[in-house]
Scaffold this active site. Structure first.
Site, PDB file in Angstrom:
ATOM      1  N   PHE A   1      -6.436   1.680  -9.887  1.00 21.40           N
ATOM      2  CA  PHE A   1      -5.031   2.063  -9.711  1.00 21.40           C
ATOM      3  C   PHE A   1      -4.437   2.693 -10.970  1.00 21.40           C
ATOM      4  O   PHE A   1      -3.475   3.455 -10.870  1.00 21.40           O
ATOM      5  CB  PHE A   1      -4.173   0.934  -9.114  1.00 21.40           C
ATOM      6  N   HIS A   2      -5.037   2.422 -12.133  1.00 24.62           N
ATOM      7  CA  HIS A   2      -4.566   3.164 -13.307  1.00 24.62           C
ATOM      8  C   HIS A   2      -4.940   4.647 -13.179  1.00 24.62           C
ATOM      9  O   HIS A   2      -4.168   5.518 -13.558  1.00 24.62           O
ATOM     10  CB  HIS A   2      -5.109   2.555 -14.601  1.00 24.62           C
TER      11      HIS A   2
ATOM     12  N   TYR B   1       2.048   5.449  -2.225  1.00 22.99           N
ATOM     13  CA  TYR B   1       2.353   6.798  -1.744  1.00 22.99           C
ATOM     14  C   TYR B   1       3.769   7.205  -2.110  1.00 22.99           C
ATOM     15  O   TYR B   1       4.047   8.375  -2.365  1.00 22.99           O
ATOM     16  CB  TYR B   1       2.080   6.920  -0.239  1.00 22.99           C
TER      17      TYR B   1
ATOM     18  N   HIS C   1       0.803  -1.202   0.000  1.00 23.71           N
ATOM     19  CA  HIS C   1       0.000   0.000   0.000  1.00 23.71           C
ATOM     20  C   HIS C   1       0.842   1.260   0.000  1.00 23.71           C
ATOM     21  O   HIS C   1       0.639   2.157  -0.805  1.00 23.71           O
ATOM     22  CB  HIS C   1      -1.033   0.056   1.126  1.00 23.71           C
TER      23      HIS C   1
ATOM     24  N   ARG D   1      -9.817  -9.333 -13.064  1.00 23.20           N
ATOM     25  CA  ARG D   1      -8.622  -8.706 -13.629  1.00 23.20           C
ATOM     26  C   ARG D   1      -7.680  -9.826 -14.042  1.00 23.20           C
ATOM     27  O   ARG D   1      -7.902 -10.992 -13.730  1.00 23.20           O
ATOM     28  CB  ARG D   1      -7.978  -7.774 -12.594  1.00 23.20           C
ATOM     29  N   ARG D   2      -6.626  -9.483 -14.770  1.00 15.30           N
ATOM     30  CA  ARG D   2      -5.587 -10.472 -15.100  1.00 15.30           C
ATOM     31  C   ARG D   2      -6.121 -11.688 -15.835  1.00 15.30           C
ATOM     32  O   ARG D   2      -5.833 -12.834 -15.469  1.00 15.30           O
ATOM     33  CB  ARG D   2      -4.879 -10.938 -13.834  1.00 15.30           C
TER      34      ARG D   2
END
Lengths: 182, 540
Positions: B369-370, B221, B217, B431-432
């Site tokens: 996240f994209h 950042y 995570h 996903r994936r």
């Protein structure tokens, strides 16, 4: 009136007000979601139970002949499944609608996902651990179990069938599920 | 005082970053096209999963680490006006990281490490992949050390003065990265490398995933930090104004440092080997980490408003039109924050202890996240590169017009790509996956979004090409640049004497250690208390 503790780090009134608004937003969002989960007893799968994935066939619970749907004394169901490249076993699961169902799933090899889209039946299936999901299916119909974690080159084709039948057909469901066990 | 800037270190690192980015962008284009079986002749799970693994490693580990390191060195020298401490060591770190990338690239490109950038034991890659990854991480620790030492040297030479905000943020990020990368480093050094070399037979997948989450995570950042540093320290000046508040920047950086590492179990909500109470505790922390982002949104928008008004903008919204939209830094800042709004909304759902179930491991997550990483963070990397290339090479930017068009295309392409992905996730798409051999009802309901995804992918690829083209032309044939100074924004509110806690890190690091012990201590220790069964290696 109490002195604003953020005065020590920030001399702008507007900005101090915004810090408070941000904190309140975070607390309200987190608080509501937390309260909602606790009040309606919705928890992610977290049973912390280990198993030797290389010896599933020798375990009582996950031996091939013991997989499938079982009815408990209180009328709820327990569904025992194995995830292995590239399928879920047994391949067809039939359960009645509006009945508490406990899925217990173990992996025979690598990491897998377990998800019935449009429902909250979802968990990771991790080698070495048993996953347990408690749910109920309010709507009848044909659903799919999809593996949603990359498990190897055949990952795309790892899915199987869940059929949710009318609640009145509970006994037949139990029977046919037992049929699946063989 | 004269000092040598770290232009060649900055350029070397950032060129590696953008070269990796260009290759990864091409792979991304390939993936959106084959993912829905558009060209059956291209269909190959070997190629697809090799490509996804390489795309993830290049974008997530190589673009980011090298960009952040390069930006950090340049920021350190220009904001402190001080030489690099131990330059040979800094170059050693660069070469160590690059060697790591090459060691990992060979098995990746030959299909021997198609285990995705998240490693996923008990799938096993060639040992060279893990060794390369470890070298990249350990090499980046050299940079962490450099930043901490440079800040300490400056403080010693300037007693009682306030560390410039850009350097304070950079050092916060260096400390954050060191502490958060310890998780993945332990997984790779103590589990995956010995296991792939046959020294140990099995790995405990629960422990491996818990250690990975420690990094997983806060790494986002680490990626986001340089974007925030640019938003606070470069953008207000580029917009023609001042930073609304220097202290709020420090406050946000400190909160990110403290709250981003010990809260990562929202990545493990669906994993059976951690108990619900720990997940609940981590959820609470996850909401706290939204606070610095909300504060950043306020401060940056307020700074832009100050600039807009100084430029003659009037009325409630008139200042927005008065901003210099043709300045790449300002344009990117606005687009970046717009994407942050969309991405932040999705993030609240992901962070939710109960709602996460519906979207876990679906295409929704890829969309999320994209938007936040490839959108919010990387668009700022582009703008920073456009800003710094002339300063580092001494040559003017080849074309501001192409640069701005590129930023707009990136924003538009990213929305066309990721908003449909959110829909696909809600409609159940995992996903994936390299193809969609599912029920007709699923495949039909996914079609429109998948078509949009391809359009988005093509737009993004064009944008990526334009980006690398502008940097190449600038470095190659550019006219001499007229302004070589990096201009950091002044603060509207000037603080005579910064409180000690907002000018140092010792206390905050101790707080992170205590918080980490509380939130990860038992969850890691349990694997040594419980009777666990390791997993044997599997090839893909």
């Amino acid at each position: 009136m109490m002195r604003d503790p953020f005065r020590a780090i920030c001399d702008d009134d507007l900005e101090r007000r915004w810090i408070w608004i941000s904190l309140i937003m975070a607390f309200v969002m987190g608080g509501l979601l937390g309260l909602y989960a606790v009040a309606s007893n919705i928890h992610p799968p977290s049973n912390v139970e280990t198993i030797d994935s290389t010896r599933l066939h020798l375990s009582d619970e996950f031996a091939e002949e013991n997989l499938g749907v079982k009815e408990n004394a209180d009328g709820s169901l327990t569904v025992t499944m194995v995830a292995a490249r590239y399928g879920f076993y047994p391949p067809v699961i039939e359960v009645p609608a509006n009945t508490p169902v406990k899925f217990r799933v173990a992996s025979a090899d690598v990491l897998h996902g377990f998800h019935v889209p449009f429902t909250n039946a979802a968990t990771m299936v991790v080698p070495g651990y048993i996953s347990e999901v408690n749910t109920a299916f309010p709507r009848e119909g044909e659903y799919s179990f999809l593996c949603n974690e990359y498990c190897g080159l055949g990952h795309d084709s790892m899915w199987s069938r869940l059929v949710v039948v009318p609640k009145s057909a509970e006994t037949t469901a139990g029977n046919s599920a037992r049929g699946n066990n063989s | 005082m004269s000092y040598a800037r770290a232009a060649s270190l900055g350029l070397a690192n950032m060129w590696v970053a953008f070269a990796a980015f260009a290759v990864a962008a091409l792979l991304g284009l390939y993936q959106v096209v084959v993912r829905i079986d558009l060209v059956p002749a291209l269909k190959s799970p070997e190629l697809y999963f090799g490509s996804v693994s390489t795309h993830g490693v290049l974008m997530g580990f190589v673009l980011t680490t090298f960009f952040i390191v390069g930006f950090g060195y340049y920021t350190a020298t220009t904001s402190l006006k001080q030489e690099i401490w131990n330059k040979p060591l800094a170059w050693f770190g660069f070469w160590a990281c690059l060697t790591g990338v090459v060691l990992a690239a060979v098995p990746l490109l030959t299909g021997n490490a198609s285990v995705l950038y998240t490693f996923y034991p008990p799938l096993m890659a060639h040992p060279s992949f893990y060794i390369g990854a470890a070298l990249l991480v350990v090499g980046s620790w050299v940079w962490c050390l450099e930043m901490v030492v440079m800040m300490a040297i400056w403080k010693k030479a300037h007693p009682g003065e306030t560390v410039p905000l850009a350097m304070y943020g950079t050092t916060a990020n260096a400390i954050l990265w060191f502490m958060t990368s310890l998780g993945v480093a332990s997984e790779v050094l103590f589990q995956l490398i010995p296991w792939s070399l046959g020294i140990i037979d099995t790995v405990d997948v629960g422990l491996a995933r818990t250690l990975f989450s420690w990094t997983l995570h806060a790494i986002v950042y680490f990626w986001l930090f340089p974007a925030y540093i640019a938003l606070y320290t470069l953008v207000p000046k580029a917009a023609g104004g001042k930073l609304f508040s220097d202290q709020m920047g420090r406050f946000a950086f400190i909160m990110l440092l403290v709250f981003s590492i010990p809260i990562a179990f929202h990545h493990l909500y669906m994993d059976p080997f951690q108990a619900a109470g720990w997940k609940f505790l981590h959820m609470a922390g996850t909401f706290m980490v939204a606070v610095p982002t909300l504060i950043t949104g306020f401060t940056v928008i307020a700074s832009l408003e100050v600039a807009g008004r100084m430029r003659g903008g009037r009325g409630l919204f008139g200042w927005i039109g008065a901003l210099p939209w043709k300045n790449p830094l300002v344009l990117a800042a606005i687009l970046s924050m717009l994407m942050l709004v969309f991405g932040g909304f999705g993030g609240v759902i992901n962070a939710s202890y109960s709602m996460n179930t519906m979207v876990h491991n679906t295409q929704w997550v890829t969309g999320h996240f994209h938007l936040i990483f490839a959108g919010t963070s990387v668009i700022m990397y582009f703008a920073v590169a456009y800003y710094l290339w002339p300063k580092m090479t001494g040559k003017a930017l080849y074309s501001t017009r192409i640069a701005n068009a590129q930023l707009w295309l990136w924003f538009i392409g990213m929305l066309i790509l990721t908003l449909p992905w959110h829909q696909l996730g809600i409609a159940g798409q995992p996903r994936r996956i390299s193809s969609t051999p599912y029920d007709e009802s699923f495949v039909q309901s996914w079609l429109t979004s998948e078509m949009l995804m391809i359009v988005g992918g093509v737009v993004l690829f064009l944008s990526a090409l334009m980006m690398v083209y502008v940097l190449l032309r600038t470095h190659g044939v550019g006219q001499p640049a007229d302004n070589l100074e990096v201009e950091y924004a002044e603060s509207l509110h000037v603080t005579a004497r910064m409180p000690h806690l907002m000018n140092s890190f010792g206390f905050w690091v101790m707080l992170v250690v205590v918080y980490m012990l509380a939130s990860y201590g038992y969850p890691i220790a349990q694997f040594f208390i419980l009777e666990t069964h390791g997993a044997l290696p599997w090839s893909i």
